[in-house]
Design an enzyme around this catalytic site. Structure first.
Site, short mmCIF file in Angstrom:
data_model
loop_
_atom_site.label_atom_id
_atom_site.label_comp_id
_atom_site.label_asym_id
_atom_site.label_seq_id
_atom_site.Cartn_x
_atom_site.Cartn_y
_atom_site.Cartn_z
N ARG A 160 -6.87 4.70 -4.29
CA ARG A 160 -7.99 5.27 -5.04
C ARG A 160 -9.15 4.26 -5.05
O ARG A 160 -8.91 3.04 -5.12
CB ARG A 160 -7.58 5.57 -6.49
CG ARG A 160 -6.74 6.82 -6.64
CD ARG A 160 -7.57 8.09 -6.43
NE ARG A 160 -6.76 9.30 -6.59
CZ ARG A 160 -6.25 10.03 -5.59
NH1 ARG A 160 -6.44 9.67 -4.35
NH2 ARG A 160 -5.56 11.12 -5.84
N HIS B 230 -12.46 10.13 2.39
CA HIS B 230 -11.31 10.62 1.60
C HIS B 230 -10.63 11.82 2.30
O HIS B 230 -10.53 12.91 1.72
CB HIS B 230 -11.75 10.99 0.18
CG HIS B 230 -10.59 10.97 -0.79
ND1 HIS B 230 -10.71 10.55 -2.08
CD2 HIS B 230 -9.28 11.29 -0.64
CE1 HIS B 230 -9.53 10.64 -2.69
NE2 HIS B 230 -8.64 11.08 -1.82
P1 NAP Z 1 4.43 7.71 -6.08
O1 NAP Z 1 5.50 8.40 -5.31
O2 NAP Z 1 4.28 7.95 -7.52
O3 NAP Z 1 4.62 6.12 -5.82
C1 NAP Z 1 3.84 5.16 -6.46
C2 NAP Z 1 4.35 3.78 -6.08
O4 NAP Z 1 3.43 2.80 -6.63
C3 NAP Z 1 5.72 3.46 -6.65
O5 NAP Z 1 6.46 2.72 -5.70
C4 NAP Z 1 5.40 2.59 -7.87
O6 NAP Z 1 6.39 1.65 -8.19
C5 NAP Z 1 4.18 1.85 -7.37
N1 NAP Z 1 3.41 1.33 -8.51
C6 NAP Z 1 2.83 2.03 -9.51
N2 NAP Z 1 2.22 1.21 -10.39
C7 NAP Z 1 2.44 -0.04 -9.93
C8 NAP Z 1 2.09 -1.33 -10.39
N3 NAP Z 1 1.39 -1.51 -11.52
N4 NAP Z 1 2.49 -2.39 -9.67
C9 NAP Z 1 3.22 -2.25 -8.55
N5 NAP Z 1 3.60 -1.05 -8.05
C10 NAP Z 1 3.20 0.04 -8.72
O7 NAP Z 1 3.00 8.00 -5.40
P2 NAP Z 1 2.68 8.53 -3.93
O8 NAP Z 1 2.93 9.98 -3.82
O9 NAP Z 1 3.32 7.62 -2.94
O10 NAP Z 1 1.08 8.35 -3.91
C11 NAP Z 1 0.47 7.11 -4.14
C12 NAP Z 1 -1.03 7.28 -4.32
O11 NAP Z 1 -1.67 7.55 -3.07
C13 NAP Z 1 -1.48 8.45 -5.19
O12 NAP Z 1 -1.34 8.17 -6.56
C14 NAP Z 1 -2.94 8.59 -4.80
O13 NAP Z 1 -3.72 7.71 -5.58
C15 NAP Z 1 -2.94 8.09 -3.35
N6 NAP Z 1 -3.23 9.20 -2.42
C16 NAP Z 1 -4.35 9.14 -1.67
C17 NAP Z 1 -4.64 10.17 -0.80
C18 NAP Z 1 -5.85 10.13 0.10
O14 NAP Z 1 -6.18 11.17 0.69
N7 NAP Z 1 -6.48 9.01 0.26
C19 NAP Z 1 -3.77 11.26 -0.69
C20 NAP Z 1 -2.61 11.29 -1.46
C21 NAP Z 1 -2.35 10.24 -2.35
P3 NAP Z 1 7.85 2.12 -8.72
O15 NAP Z 1 8.56 2.55 -7.45
O16 NAP Z 1 8.44 0.93 -9.31
O17 NAP Z 1 7.60 3.27 -9.68
#
Ligand code: NAP
Length: 309
Positions: free
Chosen positions: A224, A272
């Protein structure tokens, strides 16, 4: 019982017949003007939730994000019993895999430099590094981070990952929490950010973090925009501490025309587009969320409101 749909018209036109077919007992209120009886609204599908939705829709049970993130919601305004879920579809991970592989290879093979040279009609080869001598470090080991690490495997990079809680991944050096962040960064040549935006991850990509990476490292950022300190990145690129950056997200989006990201020779910027949720697949994912909720099964993409993701 009704679902209030508050997102793009085009998507709504795809969702409406799918909901009619899959959940015929559920009324589909297509926009605020379609709400006949607010007390029937049990679900809202939206990108931005209305302020204090429970006041208007007293029987609200769940808010469904029409995207993969939920950082746009104010969880404090929601009572405990109102659930929040986000889109978890196979194509989001598939698209993110393509995007991050593209970004990592572009950084590994110095693509910004050659794009600039082509524009200036300069023919000048540089060094070529071996992938197996570099480490790609992924911040965020969730559904996207793990999919991306899997996709990077065939290229031979050494792989590392950092998350909040410890986890073991085959062939990946994993690190967890603030205390292990310096060691993770010190060994990372190409840093990929796939963290959700929370209080803890806002501005995480700052001067201190860049300084902790080895000289010549590169950044691929598809998390983000608010996670990235723009000035810190520009400084790190200008001094040559970082060799390049490949960005899909910024704050704001779009950037003002005078912003240096548009023209920096070491930077690739995309608007994005790393993933775009497929309308039909999104509708079926939303249907599955509602079914799981009704049947008391685990809800795919259910958000932990206290954790913020
Ligand atoms: P997810 O499955 O919820 O995974 C989030 C990961 O981040 C988990 O491994 C979590 O750790 C880790 N995390 C969260 N807070 C943290 C912190 N303070 N310190 C260290 N690690 C932390 O999310 P996802 O589906 O993979 O998606 C991730 C993000 O990608 C989304 O939230 C969104 O912002 C972004 N995204 C971007 C696009 C784009 O088009 N650019 C599209 C989709 C998503 P734990 O395993 O310990 O919980």
């Amino acid at each position: 019982m009704a679902l209030l749909y508050l997102s793009h018209k085009e998507r709504g036109e795809v969702w409406k017949p799918i909901f009619a077919r899959e959940l015929p007992e559920l009324e589909f209120y297509d926009g605020l003007e379609a709400v006949r009886d607010p007390s029937k609204v049990r679900f809202i599908a939206t990108w931005n939730a209305p302020a204090d939705p429970v006041k208007t829709y007293p029987n609200l049970e769940m808010i469904l994000s029409v995207g993969a993130g939920v950082d746009q919601f104010d969880f404090r305004s929601l009572p405990e019993h109102v659930k929040v879920a986000r889109m978890v579809t196979p194509s989001i991970a598939e698209m993110m895999r393509d995007y991050v592989v593209l970004g990592v290879l572009a950084m590994h093979r110095q693509l910004p430099r050659y794009i600039a040279q082509q524009r200036d009609k300069v023919w000048s080869g540089g060094r070529v590094d071996l992938a197996r001598r570099k480490t790609v470090g992924v911040m965020g080991l969730g559904q996207l981070g793990t999919a991306v690490l899997e996709a990077l495997r065939p290229f031979g990079f050494k792989l590392a990952g950092w998350g909040r809680s410890p986890r073991a991944l085959d062939g990946v050096a994993t690190f967890a929490g603030q205390e292990e962040l310096p060691a993770f960064l010190a060994g990372t040549d190409i840093l990929v950010c796939l963290l959700p935006l929370t209080k803890e991850t806002e501005d995480i990509l700052d001067a201190q973090l860049f300084a902790a990476l080895p000289k010549g490292a590169a950044l691929v950022h598809a998390g983000r925009g608010r996670q990235l300190d723009h000035d810190a990145l520009l400084d790190a690129l200008d001094t040559g501490h970082l060799e390049g950056a490949f960005l899909d997200v910024t704050e704001p989006e779009p950037l003002p025309v005078e912003h240096r990201f548009w023209s920096h020779p070491s930077l690739v910027l995309t608007p994005h587009v790393a993933t775009v949720t497929d309308f039909e697949e999104g509708a079926l994912a939303a249907v599955e969320c509602l079914r799981a909720h009704e049947e008391g099964r685990p809800i795919p993409g259910l958000v932990d409101k206290a954790r913020g993701y």
